[in-house]
Design a protein around this motif. Sequence first.
Motif, PDB file in Angstrom:
ATOM      1  N   ALA A 233      -7.541  -4.619  14.021  1.00 39.74           N
ATOM      2  CA  ALA A 233      -6.695  -4.875  12.856  1.00 39.74           C
ATOM      3  C   ALA A 233      -7.484  -5.377  11.655  1.00 39.74           C
ATOM      4  N   ASP A 234      -8.790  -5.077  11.603  1.00 37.70           N
ATOM      5  CA  ASP A 234      -9.673  -5.614  10.571  1.00 37.70           C
ATOM      6  C   ASP A 234      -9.228  -5.317   9.141  1.00 37.70           C
ATOM      7  N   TYR A 235      -8.620  -4.154   8.924  1.00 35.36           N
ATOM      8  CA  TYR A 235      -8.286  -3.719   7.565  1.00 35.36           C
ATOM      9  C   TYR A 235      -6.776  -3.614   7.339  1.00 35.36           C
ATOM     10  N   GLY A 236      -5.994  -4.189   8.227  1.00 37.83           N
ATOM     11  CA  GLY A 236      -4.544  -4.085   8.112  1.00 37.83           C
ATOM     12  C   GLY A 236      -3.999  -2.824   8.732  1.00 37.83           C
ATOM     13  N   GLN A 237      -4.806  -2.138   9.550  1.00 31.06           N
ATOM     14  CA  GLN A 237      -4.410  -0.824  10.076  1.00 31.06           C
ATOM     15  C   GLN A 237      -3.249  -0.865  11.066  1.00 31.06           C
ATOM     16  N   GLY A 239      -0.535  -2.620  10.370  1.00 29.22           N
ATOM     17  CA  GLY A 239       0.661  -2.799   9.550  1.00 29.22           C
ATOM     18  C   GLY A 239       1.389  -4.097   9.804  1.00 29.22           C
ATOM     19  N   ARG A 240       0.726  -5.045  10.429  1.00 32.07           N
ATOM     20  CA  ARG A 240       1.350  -6.329  10.752  1.00 32.07           C
ATOM     21  C   ARG A 240       0.273  -7.393  10.886  1.00 32.07           C
ATOM     22  N   SER A 241       0.680  -8.650  10.837  1.00 27.69           N
ATOM     23  CA  SER A 241      -0.277  -9.735  10.998  1.00 27.69           C
ATOM     24  C   SER A 241      -0.600  -9.920  12.467  1.00 27.69           C
ATOM     25  N   ILE A 242      -1.812 -10.390  12.751  1.00 29.36           N
ATOM     26  CA  ILE A 242      -2.264 -10.615  14.113  1.00 29.36           C
ATOM     27  C   ILE A 242      -2.469 -12.106  14.317  1.00 29.36           C
ATOM     28  N   GLN A 243      -1.845 -12.663  15.327  1.00 33.62           N
ATOM     29  CA  GLN A 243      -2.006 -14.081  15.613  1.00 33.62           C
ATOM     30  C   GLN A 243      -3.395 -14.354  16.179  1.00 33.62           C
ATOM     31  N   GLU A 244      -3.945 -15.485  15.837  1.00 33.94           N
ATOM     32  CA  GLU A 244      -5.264 -15.861  16.326  1.00 33.94           C
ATOM     33  C   GLU A 244      -5.267 -15.874  17.854  1.00 33.94           C
ATOM     34  N   GLY A 245      -6.244 -15.205  18.443  1.00 33.74           N
ATOM     35  CA  GLY A 245      -6.351 -15.151  19.892  1.00 33.74           C
ATOM     36  C   GLY A 245      -5.664 -13.939  20.499  1.00 33.74           C
ATOM     37  N   GLN A 246      -4.794 -13.277  19.714  1.00 35.07           N
ATOM     38  CA  GLN A 246      -4.100 -12.109  20.244  1.00 35.07           C
ATOM     39  C   GLN A 246      -5.050 -10.929  20.394  1.00 35.07           C
ATOM     40  N   VAL A 247      -6.002 -10.809  19.465  1.00 31.32           N
ATOM     41  CA  VAL A 247      -6.962  -9.721  19.494  1.00 31.32           C
ATOM     42  C   VAL A 247      -8.355 -10.310  19.531  1.00 31.32           C
ATOM     43  N   GLN A 248      -9.081 -10.077  20.605  1.00 31.94           N
ATOM     44  CA  GLN A 248     -10.427 -10.609  20.759  1.00 31.94           C
ATOM     45  C   GLN A 248     -11.323  -9.542  21.384  1.00 31.94           C
ATOM     46  N   VAL A 249     -12.598  -9.590  21.084  1.00 31.79           N
ATOM     47  CA  VAL A 249     -13.563  -8.675  21.693  1.00 31.79           C
ATOM     48  C   VAL A 249     -14.791  -9.471  22.080  1.00 31.79           C
ATOM     49  N   LEU A 250     -15.418  -9.084  23.168  1.00 31.57           N
ATOM     50  CA  LEU A 250     -16.610  -9.792  23.590  1.00 31.57           C
ATOM     51  C   LEU A 250     -17.715  -9.565  22.566  1.00 31.57           C
ATOM     52  N   GLN A 291      10.224   9.423   1.718  1.00 32.34           N
ATOM     53  CA  GLN A 291       9.055   8.784   1.121  1.00 32.34           C
ATOM     54  C   GLN A 291       7.865   8.775   2.083  1.00 32.34           C
ATOM     55  N   CYS A 292       6.670   8.827   1.494  1.00 30.35           N
ATOM     56  CA  CYS A 292       5.423   8.749   2.252  1.00 30.35           C
ATOM     57  C   CYS A 292       4.816   7.360   2.032  1.00 30.35           C
ATOM     58  N   TYR A 293       4.549   6.676   3.112  1.00 30.26           N
ATOM     59  CA  TYR A 293       3.985   5.325   3.072  1.00 30.26           C
ATOM     60  C   TYR A 293       2.525   5.341   3.536  1.00 30.26           C
ATOM     61  N   SER A 294       1.760   4.364   3.060  1.00 34.56           N
ATOM     62  CA  SER A 294       0.368   4.228   3.489  1.00 34.56           C
ATOM     63  C   SER A 294       0.041   2.753   3.687  1.00 34.56           C
ATOM     64  N   TRP A 295      -0.956   2.490   4.559  1.00 37.47           N
ATOM     65  CA  TRP A 295      -1.444   1.120   4.747  1.00 37.47           C
ATOM     66  C   TRP A 295      -2.778   1.147   5.495  1.00 37.47           C
ATOM     67  N   GLY A 296      -3.552   0.047   5.335  1.00 34.22           N
ATOM     68  CA  GLY A 296      -4.827  -0.078   6.022  1.00 34.22           C
ATOM     69  C   GLY A 296      -6.018  -0.004   5.074  1.00 34.22           C
ATOM     70  N   TRP A 297      -7.136   0.468   5.602  1.00 31.92           N
ATOM     71  CA  TRP A 297      -8.396   0.579   4.865  1.00 31.92           C
ATOM     72  C   TRP A 297      -8.229   1.503   3.663  1.00 31.92           C
ATOM     73  N   ASN A 298      -8.772   1.108   2.488  1.00 36.07           N
ATOM     74  CA  ASN A 298      -8.555   1.875   1.263  1.00 36.07           C
ATOM     75  C   ASN A 298      -9.804   1.967   0.395  1.00 36.07           C
ATOM     76  N   GLU A 299     -10.969   1.830   1.004  1.00 38.41           N
ATOM     77  CA  GLU A 299     -12.219   1.814   0.241  1.00 38.41           C
ATOM     78  C   GLU A 299     -12.436   3.082  -0.576  1.00 38.41           C
ATOM     79  N   HIS A 300     -11.992   4.228  -0.077  1.00 39.18           N
ATOM     80  CA  HIS A 300     -12.171   5.501  -0.782  1.00 39.18           C
ATOM     81  C   HIS A 300     -10.884   5.978  -1.455  1.00 39.18           C
ATOM     82  N   GLY A 301      -9.900   5.115  -1.568  1.00 38.93           N
ATOM     83  CA  GLY A 301      -8.650   5.482  -2.242  1.00 38.93           C
ATOM     84  C   GLY A 301      -7.699   6.285  -1.391  1.00 38.93           C
TER      85      GLY A 301
END
Length: 348
Positions: A233-237, A239-250, A291-301
């Motif tokens: 969920a690094d870039y909002g991909q 579409g929701r907030s992530i609680q601390e500890g819910q997503v972890q990687v070694l 309607q068309c919706y978008s969300w997440g990483w947007n570095e290239h528009g």
Amino acid sequence: MAGAAEAALLLTWGANSYGQLGLGHKNDVLVPEELEDFPVCLLSIRSITGGGGHSAITTGDGQVLSCGCNSFGQLGLPWVSRSCQIPQQIEAFAEKVVHVAAGLRHALAATEGGLVFQWGTGMASQAKRACRGKMISSFLAAKEPCVVTGLEDVKVKRVTAGSYHSVSLTDGVLYVWGSNKHGQLASQEVFIAEPQKIEAHVFSGEKVEEVWSGWTHLVAKTETAKVFTWGRADYGQLGRSIQEGQVQVLPDAPDTCAQHTWSIPISLPCLTGASQIACGSEHNLAVTGSQCYSWGWNEHGMCGNGTEKNVHSPKPIRALHSAKPVLIGCGAGHSMTLCETRRQTLQK
């Protein structure tokens, strides 16, 4: 007397360094741009998708066209050495293709008979490391469409792909294979060499009707139209907030599986009932109503809002307000939509 005739537009935008937008050039595009002189009738297009630097399109008569980078054989076009900027037909299929998907450096297709084909060598190196010297399946290292083994007893309807994983959908059931570093395959294995079933309890016992994949996140819609997202969920991909500890990687362990919390799908109420969804590497598109919706990483528009700032929750694309989206597709850093318009013609 004036009347109206149906027409179609194929629009692409975002990263274009390999010609993956099919526009005949390699410049990034920040707002939707129309493809002109397309080699097939636009009204015949049935699905559109994009990968790391390549795109693929299917038509109503079962053709598959691709364009962009081919350094790993991901276009399925053996006569193209590096890249092509105009879509070309893949001629390797003996039966009609009904769905196509593109990963980082590989692609998938499902045929009318329920077979799955994979091509592109993007998953081969990880497969060899995980299999520790054992022979890997041919489809993991093919540069032309190759049948995926392990799905002989099911009929696949849809396929999707991530950076180094693949997903297929049968009658309400998901099968997955490839890298599971982030737990996106709902397994504790590091790498799944052949298709493995995801049990229904993962989705609260519901059947899955549709599935989409980003590089390391997945989205699925169930029989009650609930939309589940899981993975990074690094870039909002998501579409929701992530609680601390819910997503972890070694940390600093590229060949290990993420903790199990990554693989737990969670429903996203704001997208319930969405008719279409598409995932890029870290961004998404969805069609809700007209309607068309978008969300997440947007570095290239690729979120199509005229900026390059990440979008953390689904927002409508204002540039498309006057057109009705028919089909949508995403690449790693680009987006596409086929829109229905009304053009005035003279009526005799």
